[in-house]
Design a protein around this motif. Sequence first.
Motif, mmCIF file in Angstrom:
data_model
loop_
_atom_site.group_PDB
_atom_site.id
_atom_site.type_symbol
_atom_site.label_atom_id
_atom_site.label_comp_id
_atom_site.label_asym_id
_atom_site.label_seq_id
_atom_site.Cartn_x
_atom_site.Cartn_y
_atom_site.Cartn_z
ATOM 1 N N ARG A 14 -1.400 -3.643 -7.589
ATOM 2 C CA ARG A 14 -0.412 -3.000 -6.712
ATOM 3 C C ARG A 14 0.675 -4.012 -6.413
ATOM 4 N N ARG A 34 4.382 -4.405 -4.467
ATOM 5 C CA ARG A 34 5.384 -3.847 -3.562
ATOM 6 C C ARG A 34 6.644 -4.686 -3.716
ATOM 7 N N GLU A 82 6.478 0.814 -4.120
ATOM 8 C CA GLU A 82 5.168 0.298 -4.507
ATOM 9 C C GLU A 82 4.825 0.791 -5.901
ATOM 10 N N VAL A 98 1.803 1.012 -8.670
ATOM 11 C CA VAL A 98 0.350 0.958 -8.835
ATOM 12 C C VAL A 98 0.077 1.134 -10.313
ATOM 13 N N SER A 147 1.806 4.993 -10.107
ATOM 14 C CA SER A 147 2.706 4.820 -8.973
ATOM 15 C C SER A 147 3.169 6.167 -8.434
#
Length: 136
Positions: free
Chosen positions: A55, A57, A62, A64, A88
Amino acid sequence: MPGEQVSARVDIWIWSVRLTRTRSIASDACRGGHVRVNGVRVKPAHVVRAGDEVRLRLEGRERVVVVSRVITKRVGAPVAAECYVDKSPPPPPREEAVTVAVRARGAGRPTKRERRSIDKLLGRPPAGGAGPPATG
């Protein structure tokens, strides 16, 4: 494929699959606590393997991703997309992004007319409202 390995540093992998523009940005994100591997905040030297969930940011969004292939050399975008599975959330629509008024560099201080239009745009009450009555 050249540069493919069993494990790699998380900052190098993030840079290699083009989630960040530079490796130093990836390292700074790790140091700042913006990178998690399998739910745990990690340092730049943390080892990432196939199957790990990363993950990231960055820039208000963010990302993923699940690692499907570990590489250490930066590759082209089509090859990089094969190295992870993107889970994401969709990026926010353009309308939600707040626009910031930009003045030309060296334009100086805004004039009274410009300040009034800025206040009106931002929804502020007019400056210099009713003060105490003048006695005379």
